[in-house]
Design an enzyme around this catalytic site. Structure first.
Site, PDB file in Angstrom:
ATOM      1  N   ASN A 152      19.731  37.635  65.359  1.00  0.00           N
ATOM      2  CA  ASN A 152      18.773  36.565  65.657  1.00  0.00           C
ATOM      3  C   ASN A 152      17.394  37.212  65.763  1.00  0.00           C
ATOM      4  OD1 ASN A 152      17.238  34.511  66.710  1.00  0.00           O
ATOM      5  ND2 ASN A 152      18.263  34.472  68.714  1.00  0.00           N
TER       6      ASN A 152
ATOM      7  N   LYS B 295      14.508  35.882  66.000  1.00  0.00           N
ATOM      8  CA  LYS B 295      13.518  35.178  66.827  1.00  0.00           C
ATOM      9  C   LYS B 295      12.164  35.122  66.098  1.00  0.00           C
ATOM     10  CE  LYS B 295      16.213  36.449  70.830  1.00  0.00           C
ATOM     11  NZ  LYS B 295      16.285  36.755  72.269  1.00  0.00           N
TER      12      LYS B 295
ATOM     13  N   HIS C 206      20.023  27.713  71.567  1.00  0.00           N
ATOM     14  CA  HIS C 206      19.722  29.014  72.180  1.00  0.00           C
ATOM     15  C   HIS C 206      19.003  28.799  73.510  1.00  0.00           C
ATOM     16  CE1 HIS C 206      17.875  32.919  72.846  1.00  0.00           C
ATOM     17  NE2 HIS C 206      18.818  33.407  72.066  1.00  0.00           N
TER      18      HIS C 206
ATOM     19  N   GLU D 100      16.517  30.136  74.810  1.00  0.00           N
ATOM     20  CA  GLU D 100      15.046  30.070  74.726  1.00  0.00           C
ATOM     21  C   GLU D 100      14.594  28.676  74.304  1.00  0.00           C
ATOM     22  OE1 GLU D 100      14.610  33.523  72.233  1.00  0.00           O
ATOM     23  OE2 GLU D 100      15.235  34.769  73.922  1.00  0.00           O
TER      24      GLU D 100
ATOM     25  N   GLU E 212      26.000  33.545  75.844  1.00  0.00           N
ATOM     26  CA  GLU E 212      24.827  34.381  76.095  1.00  0.00           C
ATOM     27  C   GLU E 212      24.339  34.162  77.518  1.00  0.00           C
ATOM     28  OE1 GLU E 212      22.801  35.615  72.176  1.00  0.00           O
ATOM     29  OE2 GLU E 212      21.854  33.781  72.883  1.00  0.00           O
TER      30      GLU E 212
ATOM     31  N   GLY F  62      17.474  40.010  76.309  1.00  0.00           N
ATOM     32  CA  GLY F  62      16.196  40.714  76.228  1.00  0.00           C
ATOM     33  C   GLY F  62      15.857  41.518  77.471  1.00  0.00           C
TER      34      GLY F  62
ATOM     35  N   SER G 118      21.512  41.600  75.086  1.00  0.00           N
ATOM     36  CA  SER G 118      21.325  43.052  75.115  1.00  0.00           C
ATOM     37  C   SER G 118      22.483  43.833  74.503  1.00  0.00           C
ATOM     38  CB  SER G 118      21.037  43.525  76.545  1.00  0.00           C
ATOM     39  OG  SER G 118      19.828  42.952  77.024  1.00  0.00           O
TER      40      SER G 118
HETATM   41  P1  PGA Z   1      18.905  40.294  72.922  1.00  0.00           P
HETATM   42  O1  PGA Z   1      18.911  38.732  72.485  1.00  0.00           O
HETATM   43  O2  PGA Z   1      19.972  40.950  72.098  1.00  0.00           O
HETATM   44  O3  PGA Z   1      17.527  40.767  72.576  1.00  0.00           O
HETATM   45  O4  PGA Z   1      19.215  40.327  74.368  1.00  0.00           O
HETATM   46  C1  PGA Z   1      20.101  38.062  72.220  1.00  0.00           C
HETATM   47  C2  PGA Z   1      19.824  36.624  71.851  1.00  0.00           C
HETATM   48  O5  PGA Z   1      18.916  36.029  72.457  1.00  0.00           O
HETATM   49  O6  PGA Z   1      20.478  36.049  70.975  1.00  0.00           O
END
Ligand code: PGA
Length: 256
Positions: A9, A11, A95, A97, A170, A176, A216
């Site tokens: 992903n 982003k 997601h 976010e 998640e 992140g 992560s």
């Molecule tokens: P990350 O993000 O691996 O940077 O923690 C995962 C995601 O948001 O899908």
């Protein structure tokens, strides 16, 4: 058996040129990896160029979101059919976010999953609790509520459709932050999700639907996470922006 599925992903990262450079490397390095399905989710602007570059590869292309209507006066939105047209075969939906910053709700997630599947896309539907919810002991309730939203409009999926439904667990506190769930923490929620699918969708759905872990995921924690019985791949953010890390994670998902 469920084929592990690892998706990057990206982003809000990468120009078209940067996207093409990354997928060209992925194509070269992952060409021989047969036992893991791999996908990338570039920004909308790079989808078509990436899809064309990957035409002769088994790496699939996913959008990071989609709308639930096919056309109309919805300024700024992108329809599932348009994503198909651009060469996408998957869409990430719900997601955290999008839930946190863009008003995504369980209701809109349900509509988007239904629309994506109807258009022939696969749906990677995201669920997961915040740190406050985990600390408050409501992880399972939150995940269950998200799952109800995902499946609200899906009906009884047939075997072919089950291949196109993926749940990404998640935990928001792990996204992140560099703070990943332990394999045991992740497995506990994945097992809960599988049990929920058995009770609320079907035994066939529970057996076939892949449940990715996200938050992560890095080359050094991927092997232990992927070894858990109910973890069927990963949704990778930060570590998917560099070919070497993403390739290592894809290889880690190879069944033992
Ligand atoms: P990350 O993000 O691996 O940077 O923690 C995962 C995601 O948001 O899908």
């Amino acid at each position: 058996m469920r084929t592990p599925f690892v998706v990057g992903n990206w982003k809000l990262h990468k120009t078209i040129a940067e996207s093409l450079a990354l997928v060209t490397e992925l194509k070269n390095q992952l060409g021989a990896l047969r036992e893991v399905a791999v996908g990338v989710a570039p920004p909308f602007t790079a989808l078509n160029a990436v899809a064309k570059r990957l035409e002769d590869s088994s790496i699939v292309v996913s959008a990071q979101d989609c709308y639930w209507e096919e056309k109309g006066a919805f300024t700024g939105e992108v329809a599932p059919g348009m994503l198909r047209d651009a060469g996408c075969t998957w869409a990430i939906i719900g997601h955290s976010e999008r839930r946190q910053f863009f008003g995504e709700t369980d209701e809109t997630v349900g509509k988007k999953v239904k629309a994506a599947l109807a258009a022939g896309l696969g749906a990677i539907a995201c669920v997961g609790e915040t740190l406050a919810q985990r600390d408050g002991g409501t992880t399972f309730q939150v995940v269950e509520q998200h799952l109800r939203g995902v499946f609200a409009d899906v009906g009884a999926p047939d075997a072919a459709l089950l291949e196109r439904i993926v749940i990404a667990y998640e935990p928001v506190w792990a996204i992140g932050t560099g703070r990943t769930a332990t394999p045991a923490q992740a497995q506990e929620v994945h097992a809960f999700i599988r049990g929920w699918l058995t009770e609320n969708v079907s035994a066939a759905a529970s057996a076939a639907i892949r449940i990715q872990y996200g938050g992560s995921v890095k080359p050094d924690n991927a092997v232990a996470l992927m070894r858990e019985p109910d973890i069927d791949g990963a949704l990778v953010g930060g570590a998917s922006l560099q070919a070497a890390d993403f390739v290592a994670i894809c290889r880690a998902a190879k069944p033992a």
